[in-house]
Write an enzyme that holds these catalytic residues in place. Structure first.
Site, short mmCIF file in Angstrom:
data_model
loop_
_atom_site.label_atom_id
_atom_site.label_comp_id
_atom_site.label_asym_id
_atom_site.label_seq_id
_atom_site.Cartn_x
_atom_site.Cartn_y
_atom_site.Cartn_z
N SER A 116 24.95 4.72 19.21
CA SER A 116 25.45 5.97 19.77
C SER A 116 25.94 5.74 21.20
O SER A 116 26.81 4.90 21.42
CB SER A 116 24.37 7.06 19.68
N GLU A 212 31.92 4.79 13.99
CA GLU A 212 31.19 5.97 13.51
C GLU A 212 31.16 6.96 14.66
O GLU A 212 31.52 6.63 15.79
CB GLU A 212 29.78 5.59 13.05
N HIS A 277 24.83 7.50 12.59
CA HIS A 277 23.96 8.67 12.70
C HIS A 277 23.55 9.23 11.34
O HIS A 277 23.31 10.42 11.20
CB HIS A 277 24.66 9.76 13.51
#
Length: 307
Positions: A116, A212, A277
């Site tokens: 992330s 992502e 995620h």
């Protein structure tokens, strides 16, 4: 794109530092994550400021200086074998230039895990230290605490990396084909935000790019990809692996945009690869040579992620 230095695998009794480089960490989740690590016969140590909250900006885990100091001290501690991020959120870009990269280089290679917002650190480790890293679950994350598949894959990668040389997505090919390259990537919005930053990677040429994101509308994902395309950052990329798009628009809306933006690259694109995620996320090594088979939905590493 060259392969990066792979750190040594972990062994029982290894000391691992847990740091908060980005957003605030819930104490109960941190303690649960530390218990998991102890169950793996590791010796986890929480950094001094891991539970801090910034007094003015509640989205930060304490001050930039304290987060940077915790990270650097953990990395430079000769007793520490690995540094695991507690969670993502936002904040790495505010502290990354406060780190003493020469001192961290002198400390030698170690295992580093996160994803992330931690994408910024993955990129910095590649460009400033030439070190391979692990894009995987974080120590205070829900996936790490509650999902056995995510935990098992990370544990195998850390202790027995030769057993997870092939990552199988179960997904399909957005663009069919096979390609070889060196893995890199992470959160799409952070990769776009890094363009023009000091020491940013000049391009993804020669790479197998993993992408992502979370909580983004389709037009924003389009904008990030378009920025990477217009800047030339995607020129020469060998293949693309698409992970999760959690809390984004429904995938049937995201997918046509991905095909529109990535299809003209003329390289294999594998979708729904199961990292990021999503529940049960796979741990993906960055900085290692591998082969992507988009039709089969597999990524096969030339060598184990860790030595």
């Amino acid at each position: 794109m060259r392969e990066l230095v792979r750190p040594a695998r972990l062994a029982p009794g290894a000391r691992v530092a847990v740091v908060a480089a980005s957003g605030p960490v819930p104490e109960e989740r941190l303690q649960a994550g530390l218990d998991v690590l102890r169950g793996w016969d590791l010796d986890p140590v929480a950094a001094p400021h891991v539970l801090d909250r910034h007094g003015e900006f509640p989205y930060l885990a304490g001050t930039d200086a304290d987060r940077a100091a915790d990270f650097q001290n953990a990395w430079c501690d000769p007793a520490v074998d690995a540094v695991l991020c507690a969670r993502g959120g936002y904040g790495v870009q505010r502290m990354i230039d406060l780190l003493d990269w020469e001192a961290m280089r002198a400390a030698g290679p170690k295992v580093f895990v996160g994803f992330s917002d931690i994408t910024v650190l993955h990129e910095a480790f590649a460009t400033r230290l030439g070190l391979a890293t692990l894009h995987g679950p974080m120590a205070a994350g829900i996936d790490f605490i509650k999902n056995e598949r995510a935990r098992a894959h990370l544990r195998s990668t850390l202790f027995e990396p030769e057993t997870v040389r092939t990552l199988a997505s179960g997904g399909t090919a957005l663009v069919p084909g096979r390609a070889r390259g060196v893995t890199l990537g992470g959160c799409l919005s952070l990769l776009a935000a890094e363009r023009g930053a000091p020491h940013a990677r000049p391009s993804a040429s020669g790479g197998l790019l993993c992408l992502e994101d979370v909580g983004e509308q389709t037009y924003r994902l389009d904008r990030y990809l378009t920025q990477l395309l217009r800047s030339g950052w995607l020129d020469g990329v060998r293949g693309v692996l698409l992970g999760s798009w959690a809390q984004c628009d429904p995938y049937e809306r995201v997918r046509p945009m991905l095909a529109d933006r990535l299809g003209p690259l003329g390289v294999p694109v594998a979708e729904e690869f199961g990292f990021g995620h999503c529940a049960g996320a796979l741990t993906v090594p960055f900085g290692v040579a591998a082969e992507l088979d988009a039709d089969a939905g597999t990524l096969t590493l030339d060598e184990p992620a860790l030595c």
